[in-house]
Design an enzyme around this catalytic site. Sequence first.
Site, PDB file in Angstrom:
ATOM      1  N   HIS A 328      -9.190  12.336  21.287  1.00  9.27           N
ATOM      2  CA  HIS A 328     -10.069  11.530  20.439  1.00  9.27           C
ATOM      3  C   HIS A 328     -10.890  12.471  19.567  1.00  9.27           C
ATOM      4  O   HIS A 328     -11.437  13.462  20.059  1.00  9.27           O
ATOM      5  CB  HIS A 328     -10.989  10.663  21.297  1.00  9.27           C
ATOM      6  N   ARG A 348     -17.729   5.484  13.099  1.00  9.73           N
ATOM      7  CA  ARG A 348     -17.236   5.891  11.781  1.00  9.73           C
ATOM      8  C   ARG A 348     -16.887   4.659  10.944  1.00  9.73           C
ATOM      9  O   ARG A 348     -17.049   4.661   9.723  1.00  9.73           O
ATOM     10  CB  ARG A 348     -16.026   6.818  11.950  1.00  9.73           C
TER      11      ARG A 348
END
Length: 558
Positions: A328, A348
């Site tokens: 990740h 994000r």
Amino acid sequence: MSYTPEMKELIKKVEATRPARVERVKQGKQFPKLSLAEAHERLETYHPDYKEVGRRTFGIGPNKGDNHTYPDEVVDLFEARSRIDPDRVDLSSPDYETDILIIGGGGAGTTASLFAQENGLKIMIATKLRHGDANTIMAEGGIQSADSRIDSPYYHYLDVMGGGHFTNKPELVKAMTMDAPLIIQWLESLGMNFDKTPDGEMRLLGGGGTCRKRMHSAGDVTGAEIMRTIRDEARNRKDDITVLEYQPAVEIILDEDGKAAGAVLYNMETEEYAIVKAKAVIITTGGCGRLHIQGFATTNHYGATMDGIVMAYRAGVSHCFLYATQYHPTGAAFPEQNVGLLITEKMRTAGAQPVNIDGEEFTFPLEPRDVESSNIIRECMDVGKGVLTPVGRIGVWLDTPMIDMLRGEGTAERDFPAKFIQFKRYGIDLSKEPLLIYPTLHYQNGGVTASDWGETSVPGLFVAGEVLGGSHGENRLMGNSLLDINVFGRRAGIRAAEYVNQGVTLKKLTLDHVRAFHKELEAAGIETDRISPMLLPDYSNPEVRAKQLSARYFGTLR
């Protein structure tokens, strides 16, 4: 601990570039995405899966001689002896008997238990830790489903295939994307609390590699909310669903005809072994983050050690895509107590940008995860614009204060309550200060080879969830892990129940496949004192262990 004075000085550079970056986002401008050719070049150069060092081929078993190399940490687990001596195990008087044994009590196993039970069968769940202690509760951002008016499983299918570099097994992707709306409806019917707009519509967000907003969520605790919902439902069916906690399986049992017939369990509290006889077995033991491949930190729960795939392999079932591991992009790199902790991609999506030591953008925030991870590794290791921590770790900033600036004050605390609390306890307010992040070992892209209904090459042996390989190909997109545990948990539960209800007659129980595996190790010249499944990782002090002379340990267990 809060940021050091030196780190706070560096944060001033991020603050200096932030207003201009926020303004660009408001104008619809982001750092440009890489082309397919550029992305491939970044992967080959920087992604850990593409390194040749620390990898080797399989020397034994169904995958011997295939065209891939695998991390040493993975091959070590398979090229090991069983935790048990099959000659010392008495299979003639089982301690438990049930219709279906489910190995693993996370999201996939619990979902499978509910759908199998609805077909009139008795179910037993044997789980390593507590019921629900699994990667499911660690998943934060959301669950994908193409159920909005502007979306379609067609688009979802294409996104999944593209995210997996078109290596995915199409039949598994089709099952996952077509069943997704059904799963959302089912979860809500059980009482799951999804995030919604004021008018009652599902609140949908985008994700890396997706062409539509289709992420359904429950704050930043979506996995925990799914687990709460389905675990409560399973516990309400206790007359038919029995849960054995702290009793992981260490070997699958077959009958003389080669059908799955149960498992050998290990009681982690009493150190006793128990025999479960079952007409069908579903393996749902999750991922492998606690192997710490190539030394990476992990987001995974304590028991994520690839047990199920090892047991299936000894029983003769091949695996696929285990050569590809997902890192990740945004795992915590500071403070030390949080290292490896998942910082959800949803941040994000909400506007947080990765920036380097000078506060500069260097990557499109929502590249597919393997590409995003490669870009961050490049910025730290090659470009040389990473940020060092006091203990020598390296990372880049995730500029989380942008979330409130783009979406309104209080958004970060409201939408990411778990992360807000987890960092606030160390004196870091993510709505005012950026987080330091670096890629972290996150997901087991590969798994057992099986059909789109979880059927393996061994009759009566099924798999679901992270143990099942093929639906994500070489890279998973956000929101599809919580989807696949439910889709394939449901399918495995239904198909296992159909298998049992057709009539299953078990012959003499046997562990001959384990004996055969040991002989294959010897024939291949593999001399080792390793045993597997690992069950738990070993984080103890080696100096202390050297003085513990009264017993021999394997991992943390005698």
